[in-house]
Design an enzyme around this catalytic site. Structure first.
Site, PDB file in Angstrom:
ATOM      1  N   GLY A 182       0.848  -1.195   0.000  1.00  0.00           N
ATOM      2  CA  GLY A 182       0.000   0.000   0.000  1.00  0.00           C
ATOM      3  C   GLY A 182       0.881   1.241   0.000  1.00  0.00           C
ATOM      4  O   GLY A 182       2.110   1.141  -0.021  1.00  0.00           O
TER       5      GLY A 182
ATOM      6  N   MET B 161       2.184   5.160   1.540  1.00  0.00           N
ATOM      7  CA  MET B 161       2.658   5.615   2.855  1.00  0.00           C
ATOM      8  C   MET B 161       1.457   5.933   3.749  1.00  0.00           C
ATOM      9  O   MET B 161       0.426   6.395   3.268  1.00  0.00           O
ATOM     10  CB  MET B 161       3.546   6.855   2.712  1.00  0.00           C
ATOM     11  CG  MET B 161       5.015   6.502   2.566  1.00  0.00           C
ATOM     12  SD  MET B 161       6.044   7.962   2.449  1.00  0.00           S
ATOM     13  CE  MET B 161       6.172   8.420   4.169  1.00  0.00           C
TER      14      MET B 161
ATOM     15  N   GLY C 147      -0.596   1.905   6.987  1.00  0.00           N
ATOM     16  CA  GLY C 147      -0.591   0.994   8.137  1.00  0.00           C
ATOM     17  C   GLY C 147       0.188  -0.290   7.903  1.00  0.00           C
ATOM     18  O   GLY C 147      -0.023  -1.279   8.611  1.00  0.00           O
ATOM     19  N   LYS C 148       1.108  -0.274   6.943  1.00  0.00           N
ATOM     20  CA  LYS C 148       1.903  -1.473   6.650  1.00  0.00           C
ATOM     21  C   LYS C 148       2.782  -1.871   7.824  1.00  0.00           C
ATOM     22  O   LYS C 148       2.809  -3.027   8.227  1.00  0.00           O
ATOM     23  CB  LYS C 148       2.784  -1.248   5.405  1.00  0.00           C
ATOM     24  CG  LYS C 148       2.020  -0.923   4.145  1.00  0.00           C
ATOM     25  CD  LYS C 148       2.933  -0.727   2.957  1.00  0.00           C
ATOM     26  CE  LYS C 148       3.930   0.413   3.120  1.00  0.00           C
ATOM     27  NZ  LYS C 148       3.291   1.731   3.251  1.00  0.00           N
TER      28      LYS C 148
ATOM     29  N   ASP D 132      10.643  -5.228   6.595  1.00  0.00           N
ATOM     30  CA  ASP D 132       9.929  -3.966   6.363  1.00  0.00           C
ATOM     31  C   ASP D 132      10.611  -3.186   5.243  1.00  0.00           C
ATOM     32  O   ASP D 132      11.782  -3.424   4.949  1.00  0.00           O
ATOM     33  CB  ASP D 132       9.871  -3.126   7.652  1.00  0.00           C
ATOM     34  CG  ASP D 132       8.749  -2.079   7.609  1.00  0.00           C
ATOM     35  OD1 ASP D 132       7.867  -2.184   6.732  1.00  0.00           O
ATOM     36  OD2 ASP D 132       8.753  -1.162   8.461  1.00  0.00           O
ATOM     37  N   GLU D 133       9.896  -2.267   4.626  1.00  0.00           N
ATOM     38  CA  GLU D 133      10.415  -1.415   3.539  1.00  0.00           C
ATOM     39  C   GLU D 133      11.075  -2.263   2.452  1.00  0.00           C
ATOM     40  O   GLU D 133      12.157  -1.936   1.948  1.00  0.00           O
ATOM     41  CB  GLU D 133      11.431  -0.391   4.103  1.00  0.00           C
ATOM     42  CG  GLU D 133      10.892   0.492   5.212  1.00  0.00           C
ATOM     43  CD  GLU D 133       9.915   1.571   4.739  1.00  0.00           C
ATOM     44  OE1 GLU D 133       9.637   1.663   3.523  1.00  0.00           O
ATOM     45  OE2 GLU D 133       9.417   2.304   5.611  1.00  0.00           O
TER      46      GLU D 133
ATOM     47  N   CYS E  90      -6.937   9.719   2.210  1.00  0.00           N
ATOM     48  CA  CYS E  90      -6.482  10.850   1.394  1.00  0.00           C
ATOM     49  C   CYS E  90      -6.578  12.144   2.210  1.00  0.00           C
ATOM     50  O   CYS E  90      -7.651  12.462   2.723  1.00  0.00           O
ATOM     51  CB  CYS E  90      -7.314  10.952   0.114  1.00  0.00           C
ATOM     52  SG  CYS E  90      -6.904  12.406  -0.878  1.00  0.00           S
TER      53      CYS E  90
ATOM     54  N   CYS F  92      -9.249  14.664   0.334  1.00  0.00           N
ATOM     55  CA  CYS F  92     -10.703  14.446   0.213  1.00  0.00           C
ATOM     56  C   CYS F  92     -11.268  13.393   1.160  1.00  0.00           C
ATOM     57  O   CYS F  92     -12.478  13.212   1.222  1.00  0.00           O
ATOM     58  CB  CYS F  92     -11.056  14.095  -1.228  1.00  0.00           C
ATOM     59  SG  CYS F  92     -10.624  12.400  -1.683  1.00  0.00           S
TER      60      CYS F  92
ATOM     61  N   CYS G 162      -5.504   9.908  -2.697  1.00  0.00           N
ATOM     62  CA  CYS G 162      -6.191   8.963  -3.575  1.00  0.00           C
ATOM     63  C   CYS G 162      -5.745   9.217  -5.014  1.00  0.00           C
ATOM     64  O   CYS G 162      -5.063  10.203  -5.307  1.00  0.00           O
ATOM     65  CB  CYS G 162      -7.709   9.109  -3.452  1.00  0.00           C
ATOM     66  SG  CYS G 162      -8.350  10.608  -4.209  1.00  0.00           S
TER      67      CYS G 162
END
Ligand code: ADP
Ligand code: ZN
Length: 191
Positions: A15, A17, A20-21, A88-89, A145, A148, A183
């Site tokens: 996903g 930034m 919530g990874k 991670d990353e 986002c 929005c 988004c």
């Protein structure tokens, strides 16, 4: 019929930034430890956002991690007692990380990778798309986002507060750089 289920597979959490990874990776690490599994966590040595020897999420969660400078170095640190390998990353590793993850899963280890699936231009990022295709389990998270409030799949890069251009250098000396969740429709890219 009685049979022994074979262990070893790849999970990937991807996903943009702020989606919530790291939070989700830390949650899985924690639960594996509760199950008394041997966990080893890694991160690329270049990522020192908050801590050099930890995976850190934007909401303050932390897990110990070994910084490594290559997929080969990561592989060399893993012993036979390790049950779970967390990375991670993962987008910052070279493509060899894919073979390393495959080998570890073949050896019976549970491999959990987290990483950006798109760069700031919205293009597939490094080895992440390759891992998505070979993983048994794929989790794609969305941030919110900031423009929005819709689910955000992209990462907006800002240089001195303005949307970055496709060809802006990765490191710009003297410029302030920022990232935010956006988004598809609010994502801006100067061409
Ligand atoms: P990632 O590893 O994907 O960058 P983290 O796990 O580090 O994400 O951070 C997720 C946390 O970031 C959320 O739980 C929330 O507290 C915070 N956050 C800040 N900005 C946003 C946003 N725009 N959308 C969602 N979460 C956000
Ligand atoms: Zn939006």
């Amino acid at each position: 019929r009685l049979y022994i289920k074979r262990q070893g597979w790849i999970e990937i959490i991807c996903g943009g930034m702020f989606s919530g990874k790291s939070e989700e990776l830390i949650r899985r690490i924690r639960r594996a430890k509760i199950a008394k599994l041997q966990v080893m966590a890694f991160k690329p040595a270049i990522d020192d956002r908050y801590h050099s020897e930890a995976i850190a999420s934007h909401n303050g969660l932390i897990a110990d991690a070994h910084p490594v400078s290559s997929a080969t170095e990561l592989m060399s640190l893993i012993t036979s007692e390790v049950d779970v390998v967390a990375i991670d990353e993962v987008q910052f590793f070279e493509p060899e990380i894919v073979e390393v993850c495959q080998d570890l899963a073949d050896q019976g280890k549970r491999v959990i990778c987290a990483g950006l699936d798109q760069d700031f231009r919205g293009k597939p990022f490094g080895p992440t798309p390759l891992l998505l295709s070979v993983a048994e389990y794929v989790t794609k998270l969305q941030a919110i986002c900031v423009k929005c409030g819709a689910p955000a799949s992209r990462t907006q890069r800002l240089i001195d507060g303005r949307p970055a251009a496709v060809n802006d250098p990765v490191i710009q000396v003297g410029a302030s750089e920022q990232y935010e969740a956006r988004c598809r429709h609010c994502h801006e890219l100067v061409v």
